[in-house]
Design a protein around this motif. Structure first.
Motif, PDB file in Angstrom:
ATOM      1  N   LYS A 260      -4.339  -0.819   3.997  1.00 25.66           N
ATOM      2  CA  LYS A 260      -3.048  -1.497   4.130  1.00 25.66           C
ATOM      3  C   LYS A 260      -3.276  -2.995   4.267  1.00 25.66           C
ATOM      4  N   ARG A 261      -2.554  -3.758   3.444  1.00 29.55           N
ATOM      5  CA  ARG A 261      -2.631  -5.216   3.491  1.00 29.55           C
ATOM      6  C   ARG A 261      -1.224  -5.772   3.488  1.00 29.55           C
ATOM      7  N   ASP A 262      -0.797  -6.375   4.612  1.00 30.55           N
ATOM      8  CA  ASP A 262       0.524  -7.010   4.696  1.00 30.55           C
ATOM      9  C   ASP A 262       1.652  -6.075   4.272  1.00 30.55           C
ATOM     10  N   GLY A 263       1.581  -4.822   4.730  1.00 27.64           N
ATOM     11  CA  GLY A 263       2.627  -3.849   4.436  1.00 27.64           C
ATOM     12  C   GLY A 263       2.483  -3.145   3.110  1.00 27.64           C
ATOM     13  N   LEU A 264       1.507  -3.523   2.292  1.00 34.45           N
ATOM     14  CA  LEU A 264       1.269  -2.863   1.005  1.00 34.45           C
ATOM     15  C   LEU A 264       0.137  -1.858   1.149  1.00 34.45           C
ATOM     16  N   HIS A 265       0.299  -0.701   0.503  1.00 39.04           N
ATOM     17  CA  HIS A 265      -0.735   0.333   0.522  1.00 39.04           C
ATOM     18  C   HIS A 265      -1.561   0.239  -0.762  1.00 39.04           C
ATOM     19  N   MET A 266      -2.886   0.339  -0.613  1.00 35.75           N
ATOM     20  CA  MET A 266      -3.777   0.296  -1.770  1.00 35.75           C
ATOM     21  C   MET A 266      -4.792   1.423  -1.625  1.00 35.75           C
ATOM     22  N   SER A 267      -4.855   2.280  -2.639  1.00 38.13           N
ATOM     23  CA  SER A 267      -5.715   3.459  -2.554  1.00 38.13           C
ATOM     24  C   SER A 267      -6.945   3.303  -3.436  1.00 38.13           C
ATOM     25  N   PHE A 268      -8.009   4.003  -3.025  1.00 30.99           N
ATOM     26  CA  PHE A 268      -9.268   3.988  -3.770  1.00 30.99           C
ATOM     27  C   PHE A 268      -9.777   5.415  -3.889  1.00 30.99           C
ATOM     28  N   GLN A 269      -9.957   5.852  -5.125  1.00 30.99           N
ATOM     29  CA  GLN A 269     -10.589   7.148  -5.360  1.00 30.99           C
ATOM     30  C   GLN A 269     -12.066   6.933  -5.635  1.00 30.99           C
ATOM     31  N   LEU A 270     -12.899   7.715  -4.965  1.00 30.19           N
ATOM     32  CA  LEU A 270     -14.334   7.723  -5.226  1.00 30.19           C
ATOM     33  C   LEU A 270     -14.609   8.766  -6.302  1.00 30.19           C
ATOM     34  N   ARG A 271     -14.949   8.305  -7.503  1.00 31.31           N
ATOM     35  CA  ARG A 271     -15.148   9.221  -8.628  1.00 31.31           C
ATOM     36  C   ARG A 271     -16.644   9.317  -8.932  1.00 31.31           C
ATOM     37  N   PRO A 272     -17.214  10.538  -8.930  1.00 32.71           N
ATOM     38  CA  PRO A 272     -18.643  10.690  -9.206  1.00 32.71           C
ATOM     39  C   PRO A 272     -19.053  10.000 -10.500  1.00 32.71           C
ATOM     40  N   ALA A 273     -20.175   9.272 -10.461  1.00 33.26           N
ATOM     41  CA  ALA A 273     -20.631   8.496 -11.607  1.00 33.26           C
ATOM     42  C   ALA A 273     -21.988   8.994 -12.079  1.00 33.26           C
ATOM     43  N   ALA A 274     -22.119   9.188 -13.369  1.00 32.12           N
ATOM     44  CA  ALA A 274     -23.393   9.614 -13.936  1.00 32.12           C
ATOM     45  C   ALA A 274     -24.331   8.429 -14.126  1.00 32.12           C
TER      46      ALA A 274
END
Length: 472
Positions: A260-274
């Protein structure tokens, strides 16, 4: 005799609404697109390019023919800050919509979310906000899965104007197809044409009815910027939890990390990398997988897939439950953007004079770009206890693309001074005109909008059918 409901648009909102209204209404569905990608109705970007193509759908089923919709509820905090009523108002419809779109009970998935959070904690990840994103194993074209063929009357054509009665009610819609026009009458009218098309129709109505709420049509636009921002090497076996199969279902659960930054939500998906520390990134978010879903018999797509080993890891885990060991992950950002009161969606005449072109101005302010940069630093700091190495891609902001979650352009509001539609999704000042698609959503946080659109459609059907809708 049942009242007649005229629904404009056969996408997710239109299909769910038509299905739910059949018990109480005669349903007429107007759809302008002859195919999922209809070149007759282009959208021109005068701001940032969408990059993701196509980023909207047409035809029977709309974008449900294109995308494997992830099901996720909008966070309660977002409702409290931006919606005219609390999340509890939509909760019973969320439950109905989840079952309708997946065949799975929402309570079961909520329980699995808590169990998966505990497994993440057992691996040593610090406590933090994670939001559950459920993917049914197979995508669904709602026109087909809801069995609407033969149950509703379909009128092919493009709505070009409103017939407004002397009392200010909508008496009919003028529909154009193949050079001819017809008038479609009804008792109640619902715009489900999507976040890029419904506001353009409302702007046409504003020329006839200068109502304060219609001044907001096309404004307050929101779409999720998406892109790969970096990669990490972790010290714990997170791969075991990627595409976590929810017990008793054939679907998979992911837990994006939310900053959360200044009321905004930001998501991060961890995707397996080859591949790790590679010089180039994927050409496009999900590009190969989406093309394979739409055309699985094209060998060229499989040839492209061989150059996208990360996608192969995703397919093995998603479809077959095979989790190949890896400690390398890419970070996929999906951010809530701040909205602005100026119009971002409108139309103009085509250069050849044959119809109109939709116009979209997608703009990310410098201040918001700085917030996204800070969010990337925040998530890397959050992951530090389980991270051996990490890096941020240089110039990642130049690779941001549309998530195709077009919303806010006819948003719900308690007053016509703040939005187009009242808390029951009725256009402020028009007794029998409603909106029910992504344009209705005042804010979505980081959530895909599909589940919320379906829940809003079920809520509106209950209202129009005379069932009790809880008051805000």
């Amino acid at each position: 005799m049942k009242p007649r409901a005229v629904v404009v648009g056969a996408g997710l909102g239109g299909c769910v609404l038509a299905h739910a209204l059949l018990a109480t209404h005669e349903v007429v569905l107007i759809e302008r697109g002859a195919a999922v990608e209809d070149p007759r109705f282009p959208v021109e970007d005068v701001g940032l390019p969408a990059v993701t193509q196509p980023h909207f759908g047409a035809g029977l089923g709309g974008s449900t023919q294109l995308w494997h919709n992830g099901l996720i509820e909008i966070d309660e905090e977002i409702f409290s800050a931006h919606w005219p009523w609390p999340k509890a108002e939509l909760d019973p419809y969320y439950a109905q919509a989840f079952s309708l779109l997946s065949g799975v009970e929402l309570a079961r998935v909520r329980e699995a979310i808590e169990q998966l959070k505990q497994r993440y904690r057992e691996l040593g990840l610090p406590p933090g906000l994670m939001q559950g994103l459920y993917y049914p194993r197979w995508p669904r074209n709602l026109w087909t899965t809801l069995g609407l063929q033969g149950r509703v009357t379909v009128v092919p054509g493009n709505v070009v104007d409103f017939d407004v009665g002397p009392d200010g009610r909508i008496a009919g819609l003028l529909v154009e197809e193949g050079g001819s026009r017809e008038r479609v009458e009804g008792d109640v009218f619902v715009l489900c044409a999507g976040g890029l098309a419904s506001p353009v129709l409302l702007q046409k109505l504003r020329a006839r009815l200068p109502l304060p709420g219609l001044d907001h049509a096309g404004a307050h636009y929101e779409d999720h910027p998406m892109g790969f921002v970096g990669e990490v090497e972790v010290t714990v076996p997170l791969y075991r939890l990627w595409n976590y199969r929810v017990p008793g279902t054939d679907g998979n659960l992911r837990l994006p990390l939310v900053v959360k930054r200044d009321g905004l939500h930001m998501s991060f998906q961890l995707r397996p990398a080859a591949n790790y520390y590679r010089a180039s990134r994927r050409e496009q978010v999900g590009s190969v997988l989406n093309e394979l879903r739409r055309n699985p018999w094209n060998p060229a797509h499989y040839a492209r897939l061989l150059r996208h080993w990360d996608d192969i890891l995703d397919i093995l885990s998603f479809k077959f439950g095979i989790h190949l060991p890896t400690r390398h992950y890419t970070l996929l950002l999906c951010a809530q953007m701040p909205t602005a009161a100026e119009p971002s969606v409108w139309s103009r005449p085509r250069d050849d004079g044959a119809g109109e072109v939709g116009v979209r101005r997608w703009h990310l302010t410098p201040a918001f770009r700085e917030q996204m940069e800070a969010a990337v630093r925040d998530v890397l700091a959050w992951l530090a206890p389980v991270t051996r190495a990490s890096r941020v891609f240089s110039g990642w902001q130049a690779d941001l693309r549309s998530a195709a979650h077009h919303s806010g352009t006819a948003r719900l509001s308690g007053s016509p001074d703040a939005g187009v539609c009242d808390p029951q999704a009725r256009v402020h000042g028009v007794a029998n005109l409603y909106v029910c698609d992504g344009s209705l959503i005042p804010a979505s946080g980081i959530a895909n909008t599909g589940l919320t659109i379906a829940a809003l459609a079920l809520r509106l059907a209950a209202h129009l059918g005379g069932q009790r809708v809880p008051s805000p």
